[in-house]
Enzyme design. Structure first.
Site, PDB file in Angstrom:
ATOM      1  N   ARG A  16     -26.525  23.374  30.703  1.00  0.00           N
ATOM      2  CA  ARG A  16     -25.574  22.995  30.069  1.00  0.00           C
ATOM      3  C   ARG A  16     -26.005  22.205  28.906  1.00  0.00           C
ATOM      4  NH1 ARG A  16     -24.039  18.128  28.128  1.00  0.00           N
ATOM      5  NH2 ARG A  16     -25.360  17.166  29.987  1.00  0.00           N
ATOM      6  N   ASP A  17     -26.847  21.097  28.917  1.00  0.00           N
ATOM      7  CA  ASP A  17     -27.111  20.146  27.676  1.00  0.00           C
ATOM      8  C   ASP A  17     -28.024  21.087  27.059  1.00  0.00           C
ATOM      9  OD1 ASP A  17     -28.003  18.350  26.060  1.00  0.00           O
ATOM     10  OD2 ASP A  17     -28.104  16.683  27.756  1.00  0.00           O
ATOM     11  N   HIS A 208     -30.664   9.691  32.447  1.00  0.00           N
ATOM     12  CA  HIS A 208     -30.660  11.120  31.576  1.00  0.00           C
ATOM     13  C   HIS A 208     -31.373  10.720  30.160  1.00  0.00           C
ATOM     14  CE1 HIS A 208     -28.734  14.740  29.786  1.00  0.00           C
ATOM     15  NE2 HIS A 208     -28.562  14.052  28.787  1.00  0.00           N
ATOM     16  N   HIS A 210     -33.597  11.869  26.707  1.00  0.00           N
ATOM     17  CA  HIS A 210     -34.055  12.621  25.592  1.00  0.00           C
ATOM     18  C   HIS A 210     -35.571  12.433  25.120  1.00  0.00           C
ATOM     19  CE1 HIS A 210     -30.638  15.265  25.170  1.00  0.00           C
ATOM     20  NE2 HIS A 210     -29.975  14.777  25.960  1.00  0.00           N
ATOM     21  N   CYS A 241     -26.995  17.163  22.009  1.00  0.00           N
ATOM     22  CA  CYS A 241     -25.738  16.853  21.509  1.00  0.00           C
ATOM     23  C   CYS A 241     -25.197  17.319  20.251  1.00  0.00           C
ATOM     24  CB  CYS A 241     -25.029  15.341  22.062  1.00  0.00           C
ATOM     25  SG  CYS A 241     -23.254  15.356  21.358  1.00  0.00           S
ATOM     26  N   ASN A 250     -34.068  17.278  26.080  1.00  0.00           N
ATOM     27  CA  ASN A 250     -33.843  16.395  26.969  1.00  0.00           C
ATOM     28  C   ASN A 250     -35.498  16.406  27.373  1.00  0.00           C
ATOM     29  OD1 ASN A 250     -31.226  17.983  27.419  1.00  0.00           O
ATOM     30  ND2 ASN A 250     -31.301  16.203  28.730  1.00  0.00           N
TER      31      ASN A 250
HETATM   32  N1  COA Z   1     -11.286  23.422  28.459  1.00  0.00           N
HETATM   33  C1  COA Z   1     -10.684  24.202  27.579  1.00  0.00           C
HETATM   34  N2  COA Z   1      -9.855  23.943  26.706  1.00  0.00           N
HETATM   35  C2  COA Z   1      -9.631  22.769  26.194  1.00  0.00           C
HETATM   36  C3  COA Z   1      -9.992  21.931  27.029  1.00  0.00           C
HETATM   37  C4  COA Z   1     -11.027  22.060  28.331  1.00  0.00           C
HETATM   38  N3  COA Z   1     -11.331  21.054  29.111  1.00  0.00           N
HETATM   39  N4  COA Z   1      -9.540  20.762  26.718  1.00  0.00           N
HETATM   40  C5  COA Z   1      -8.664  20.928  25.508  1.00  0.00           C
HETATM   41  N5  COA Z   1      -8.583  22.379  25.449  1.00  0.00           N
HETATM   42  C6  COA Z   1      -8.257  23.034  24.471  1.00  0.00           C
HETATM   43  C7  COA Z   1      -6.678  22.803  24.323  1.00  0.00           C
HETATM   44  O1  COA Z   1      -6.009  23.588  25.389  1.00  0.00           O
HETATM   45  C8  COA Z   1      -6.427  23.249  23.086  1.00  0.00           C
HETATM   46  O2  COA Z   1      -6.420  24.658  22.696  1.00  0.00           O
HETATM   47  P1  COA Z   1      -5.325  25.409  21.688  1.00  0.00           P
HETATM   48  O3  COA Z   1      -5.709  24.734  20.680  1.00  0.00           O
HETATM   49  O4  COA Z   1      -5.550  26.558  22.068  1.00  0.00           O
HETATM   50  O5  COA Z   1      -3.947  24.718  22.051  1.00  0.00           O
HETATM   51  C9  COA Z   1      -7.455  22.755  22.186  1.00  0.00           C
HETATM   52  O6  COA Z   1      -8.530  22.494  23.027  1.00  0.00           O
HETATM   53  C10 COA Z   1      -7.356  21.264  21.656  1.00  0.00           C
HETATM   54  O7  COA Z   1      -7.109  20.411  22.838  1.00  0.00           O
HETATM   55  P2  COA Z   1      -6.886  18.689  22.550  1.00  0.00           P
HETATM   56  O8  COA Z   1      -6.405  18.243  23.672  1.00  0.00           O
HETATM   57  O9  COA Z   1      -6.156  18.622  21.399  1.00  0.00           O
HETATM   58  O10 COA Z   1      -8.331  18.474  22.560  1.00  0.00           O
HETATM   59  P3  COA Z   1      -9.531  17.876  21.274  1.00  0.00           P
HETATM   60  O11 COA Z   1      -9.209  19.011  20.256  1.00  0.00           O
HETATM   61  O12 COA Z   1      -8.953  16.649  20.819  1.00  0.00           O
HETATM   62  O13 COA Z   1     -10.875  17.899  21.987  1.00  0.00           O
HETATM   63  C11 COA Z   1     -12.285  17.477  23.934  1.00  0.00           C
HETATM   64  C12 COA Z   1     -10.959  17.132  22.999  1.00  0.00           C
HETATM   65  C13 COA Z   1     -12.550  16.300  24.911  1.00  0.00           C
HETATM   66  C14 COA Z   1     -11.609  18.722  24.738  1.00  0.00           C
HETATM   67  C15 COA Z   1     -13.231  18.202  23.092  1.00  0.00           C
HETATM   68  O14 COA Z   1     -13.580  17.277  22.010  1.00  0.00           O
HETATM   69  C16 COA Z   1     -14.393  18.498  23.875  1.00  0.00           C
HETATM   70  O15 COA Z   1     -14.254  19.450  24.633  1.00  0.00           O
HETATM   71  N6  COA Z   1     -15.463  17.731  23.608  1.00  0.00           N
HETATM   72  C17 COA Z   1     -16.466  18.167  24.406  1.00  0.00           C
HETATM   73  C18 COA Z   1     -17.891  17.618  23.624  1.00  0.00           C
HETATM   74  C19 COA Z   1     -19.087  17.886  24.557  1.00  0.00           C
HETATM   75  O16 COA Z   1     -19.141  18.753  25.572  1.00  0.00           O
HETATM   76  N7  COA Z   1     -20.341  17.422  24.018  1.00  0.00           N
HETATM   77  C20 COA Z   1     -21.685  17.531  24.635  1.00  0.00           C
HETATM   78  C21 COA Z   1     -21.604  16.987  25.703  1.00  0.00           C
HETATM   79  S1  COA Z   1     -22.067  15.144  25.725  1.00  0.00           S
HETATM   80 ZN    ZN Z   2     -27.971  14.743  27.018  1.00  0.00          ZN
END
Ligand code: COA
Ligand code: ZN
Length: 317
Positions: A16-17, A208, A210, A241, A250
């Site tokens: 994942r990370d 956790h 890095h 990230c 990490n």
């Molecule tokens: N899984 C799949 N799709 C998702 C989702 C999820 N958990 N959450 C949101 N979506 C989709 C929505 O369905 C939407 O799809 P569409 O454009 O086809 O309609 C799109 O993503 C935007 O949804 P929204 O609720 O507006 O999300 P956002 O754009 O504001 O993003 C997060 C918010 C949290 C979903 C996003 O920023 C994210 O996934 N971040 C993770 C970052 C990460 O993992 N960083 C590293 C680890 S620390």
């Molecule tokens: Zn990390």
């Protein structure tokens, strides 16, 4: 030197990370094979993938397929990162054993990484915790930037502890203190771990780390000396990230395992199969991974003495 716990657990977060930040798109088959190989190394947990938005983390868009296709080795807990309710639904559908929710301790990193304010993330995670409880799925919460934020700088310990306590009240069974961009240093790690354990005595605490600034192993020792028994780590030192500038790998799992093995601390992880996986990682991610331990071998991987010694000291032969 203070002695820490005789036994620790390692959560492998490489799939994942590690893979979330790689430029090379790793195929679903290769991800499944990576996790399956890790399953035979003796980990307590493997963080298989993340159920995040595929736009935010394109590298892990195949999360459902990967989680469904991995071989489930009895005794290993297969976890995944979950940022919102949509992520929980996908994670449950895919058969994830344990959820690892995520939000940041600092406002700017939370906004950059999750596109929400901390208040919005807290409200979202409270819903995830409630829904997961109904589904009987245990949840840990990873608190990013707990030791410093690449945008906002120092994060007060009370901010981290208050947030952790509110999340535990909302149903989190465990809290992970994350050093997202390697800003932690040993005395700070010891102090925060001690305060967290005092404030949340019934909560499973994980650290956790890095290695962005070369302090990850020193920080691990500092945490261990306070009694921490759960460590995240990534094989080959993969990781980082994509929404934190300067993020890098990490703490290396193999270095962590080797160090604790030297100290007679039981990790459950076998170094040999892990090193075999680490040797295969450059092929998986299509880049070199510098690794001191891989080059040098474990500390008792001894060398044959120079041949001329036998001539110079024949009596010993
Ligand atoms: N899984 C799949 N799709 C998702 C989702 C999820 N958990 N959450 C949101 N979506 C989709 C929505 O369905 C939407 O799809 P569409 O454009 O086809 O309609 C799109 O993503 C935007 O949804 P929204 O609720 O507006 O999300 P956002 O754009 O504001 O993003 C997060 C918010 C949290 C979903 C996003 O920023 C994210 O996934 N971040 C993770 C970052 C990460 O993992 N960083 C590293 C680890 S620390
Ligand atoms: Zn990390």
């Amino acid at each position: 030197m203070n002695h820490g716990p005789a036994r620790i657990e390692i959560n492998e977060v490489g799939p994942r990370d590690g893979l979330q930040i790689e430029k090379t798109m790793v195929s679903t088959d290769d991800k499944v094979a990576f996790v399956d190989a890790l399953s035979d190394c003796g980990y307590a947990r493997i963080e298989v993938t993340s159920f995040t938005s595929p736009k935010a983390i394109p590298a892990l868009a195949d999360a459902v397929d990967v989680m469904r296709r991995i071989r489930r080795r009895p005794g290993v807990i297969y976890t995944a990162l979950v940022p919102n309710v949509r992520g929980l639904e996908r994670a449950l559908e895919a058969g994830t054993d344990e959820m690892n929710l995520v939000m940041s301790c600092s406002e700017t990193h939370n906004r950059a990484n999750l596109r929400m304010t901390r208040d919005q993330s807290f409200a979202e995670l409270s819903q995830v915790l409630a829904a997961a409880a109904k589904a009987g799925a245990p949840c840990n919460v990873s608190l990013s930037t707990a030791f410093g934020c690449p945008f906002d700088g120092d994060v007060p310990a009370d901010t981290v502890l208050d947030l952790a306590a509110r999340l535990v009240d909302a149903g989190a069974a465990g809290i992970t203190l994350c050093d997202t961009t390697g800003m932690a240093f040993p005395t700070q790690v010891a102090a925060l771990c001690e305060q967290a354990a005092a404030r949340l005595p019934s909560t499973a605490l994980t650290v956790h780390l890095h290695n962005t600034r070369g302090m990850a192993l020193a920080n691990a020792i500092a945490a261990w000396q306070t009694g921490i028994t759960r460590f995240d780590a990534a094989a080959g030192g993969l990781g980082g990230c994509p929404y934190a500038p300067g993020a890098s790998g990490n703490v290396n799992t193999e270095e962590l395992v080797h160090m604790f093995a030297c100290m007679d601390v039981e990790t459950g992880v076998s170094l040999e199969p892990l090193l075999a996986i680490v040797r295969s990682l450059p092929g998986l991610v299509q880049r070199d991974l510098s690794n001191a331990l891989l080059q040098a071998g474990p500390r008792l991987a001894l060398h044959a003495p120079p041949a001329w010694l036998a001539e110079r000291f024949p009596a010993d032969a």
